[in-house]
Design a protein around this motif. Structure first.
Motif, PDB file in Angstrom:
ATOM      1  N   LYS A   9     -42.377 -10.277 190.832  1.00 35.14           N
ATOM      2  CA  LYS A   9     -40.642 -10.711 191.599  1.00 35.14           C
ATOM      3  C   LYS A   9     -41.690 -10.610 193.743  1.00 35.14           C
ATOM      4  N   SER A  10     -41.140 -12.078 193.704  1.00 34.33           N
ATOM      5  CA  SER A  10     -41.410 -12.309 194.860  1.00 34.33           C
ATOM      6  C   SER A  10     -42.765 -12.947 194.953  1.00 34.33           C
ATOM      7  N   GLY A  11     -43.450 -12.929 194.399  1.00 28.48           N
ATOM      8  CA  GLY A  11     -45.200 -12.987 194.065  1.00 28.48           C
ATOM      9  C   GLY A  11     -45.706 -11.427 193.501  1.00 28.48           C
ATOM     10  N   GLN A  12     -45.340 -10.790 193.738  1.00 28.51           N
ATOM     11  CA  GLN A  12     -46.243  -9.679 192.838  1.00 28.51           C
ATOM     12  C   GLN A  12     -46.078  -9.067 191.884  1.00 28.51           C
ATOM     13  N   LEU A  13     -47.164  -8.808 191.050  1.00 27.76           N
ATOM     14  CA  LEU A  13     -47.025  -8.402 189.836  1.00 27.76           C
ATOM     15  C   LEU A  13     -46.672  -6.874 189.878  1.00 27.76           C
ATOM     16  N   VAL A  14     -45.401  -7.207 189.077  1.00 25.61           N
ATOM     17  CA  VAL A  14     -45.007  -5.339 189.142  1.00 25.61           C
ATOM     18  C   VAL A  14     -45.157  -4.752 187.099  1.00 25.61           C
ATOM     19  N   SER A  15     -45.335  -5.808 186.521  1.00 29.58           N
ATOM     20  CA  SER A  15     -45.045  -5.322 185.375  1.00 29.58           C
ATOM     21  C   SER A  15     -46.300  -6.219 184.378  1.00 29.58           C
ATOM     22  N   THR A  16     -46.752  -5.254 183.217  1.00 31.80           N
ATOM     23  CA  THR A  16     -48.091  -5.753 182.466  1.00 31.80           C
ATOM     24  C   THR A  16     -47.474  -5.154 181.258  1.00 31.80           C
ATOM     25  N   LEU A  17     -48.477  -5.810 180.411  1.00 30.52           N
ATOM     26  CA  LEU A  17     -47.883  -6.088 178.874  1.00 30.52           C
ATOM     27  C   LEU A  17     -49.220  -6.690 178.109  1.00 30.52           C
ATOM     28  N   SER A  18     -50.268  -5.604 177.515  1.00 30.49           N
ATOM     29  CA  SER A  18     -51.056  -7.060 176.823  1.00 30.49           C
ATOM     30  C   SER A  18     -51.414  -6.441 175.406  1.00 30.49           C
ATOM     31  N   ILE A  19     -51.655  -7.646 174.608  1.00 27.87           N
ATOM     32  CA  ILE A  19     -51.732  -8.109 172.906  1.00 27.87           C
ATOM     33  C   ILE A  19     -53.166  -7.855 172.885  1.00 27.87           C
ATOM     34  N   ARG A  20     -53.196  -6.890 172.353  1.00 26.98           N
ATOM     35  CA  ARG A  20     -55.040  -7.612 171.305  1.00 26.98           C
ATOM     36  C   ARG A  20     -54.607  -7.377 169.530  1.00 26.98           C
ATOM     37  N   PHE A  21     -55.895  -8.575 169.469  1.00 24.00           N
ATOM     38  CA  PHE A  21     -55.207  -9.546 168.193  1.00 24.00           C
ATOM     39  C   PHE A  21     -56.758  -8.340 167.540  1.00 24.00           C
ATOM     40  N   PRO A  22     -55.912  -8.608 166.209  1.00 19.79           N
ATOM     41  CA  PRO A  22     -56.811  -8.042 164.878  1.00 19.79           C
ATOM     42  C   PRO A  22     -57.787  -8.816 164.318  1.00 19.79           C
ATOM     43  N   TRP A  23     -58.228 -10.103 165.208  1.00 19.44           N
ATOM     44  CA  TRP A  23     -59.610 -10.809 165.455  1.00 19.44           C
ATOM     45  C   TRP A  23     -60.321 -10.731 166.432  1.00 19.44           C
ATOM     46  N   GLY A  24     -60.003  -9.814 166.678  1.00 21.07           N
ATOM     47  CA  GLY A  24     -60.415  -9.962 168.930  1.00 21.07           C
ATOM     48  C   GLY A  24     -61.120  -8.296 168.641  1.00 21.07           C
ATOM     49  N   ASN A  25     -61.958  -7.796 169.825  1.00 15.24           N
ATOM     50  CA  ASN A  25     -63.163  -7.612 170.177  1.00 15.24           C
ATOM     51  C   ASN A  25     -62.898  -5.319 170.183  1.00 15.24           C
ATOM     52  N   ASN A  26     -61.278  -5.686 170.238  1.00 16.65           N
ATOM     53  CA  ASN A  26     -60.967  -4.197 170.005  1.00 16.65           C
ATOM     54  C   ASN A  26     -59.637  -4.753 169.244  1.00 16.65           C
TER      55      ASN A  26
END
Length: 179
Positions: free
Chosen positions: A56-73
């Motif tokens: 919002k207005s160039g500022q990171l204000v919310s985040t969410l990650s997706i971990r994958f079944p084939w990933g390292n975690n």
């Protein structure tokens, strides 16, 4: 507002958001890895997961990650697993986290990954997170003590019932102990 994938170019801003957002969780005595992540861990997280942010207005204000079944975690259920869901406390109660969650669900999990369902985990003793996720139509499916000083409650949301039934049938065929 812009929603986009976070890259290594965003590492410092991402670190600052995560630390700021997780301060209140640490104050409750709940220890999530994100709360104490250093820049190296942030870079590893961005590199090995799909991390999305709402600006919002160039500022990171919310985040969410997706971990994958084939990933390292991978998550514990062989499905995409959400984590590091955070919103800057200065932007709480504006619906931005909800907007990001819905966008990731629709655009990435359903339209790109064709995921049958998604899981996440949170601390059993957190005063409101489980209720919030249940409001997002997640349901409890399990728990574990991962040695972080709290019991982790796992929740799942079915995104496509037909794909989920096919996935579940395959899981039962390859892992008969799964019911």
């Amino acid at each position: 507002m812009i929603i986009r994938q976070i890259t290594l170019d965003d590492q410092q801003q991402y670190l600052e958001l995560i630390h700021k957002a997780y301060q209140s969780v640490e104050a409750l005595g709940i220890h999530f890895a994100a709360a104490t992540a250093d820049l190296d861990f942030i870079c590893e997280h961005i590199t090995n997961n799909a991390v999305y942010g709402l600006q919002k207005s160039g500022q990171l204000v919310s985040t969410l990650s997706i971990r994958f079944p084939w990933g390292n975690n991978p998550g514990p259920y062989g499905l995409p697993h959400l984590g590091w869901f955070a919103t800057d406390p200065d932007y709480k109660q504006l619906g931005l986290g909800n907007e990001l969650m819905q966008w990731v669900e629709e655009h990435i999990l359903i339209n790109v990954l064709k995921a049958p369902a998604v899981t996440l985990g949170t601390a059993e003793n957190h005063p409101w997170l489980i209720k919030m996720y249940e409001k997002y139509h997640f349901r409890r499916i399990g728990h574990a003590n991962l040695g972080h000083g709290h019991t982790t409650i796992y929740l799942q949301k079915i995104l496509n019932e037909a794909l989920y039934q096919n996935w579940q049938n395959r899981q039962c065929q390859t892992n008969p102990q799964i019911v």
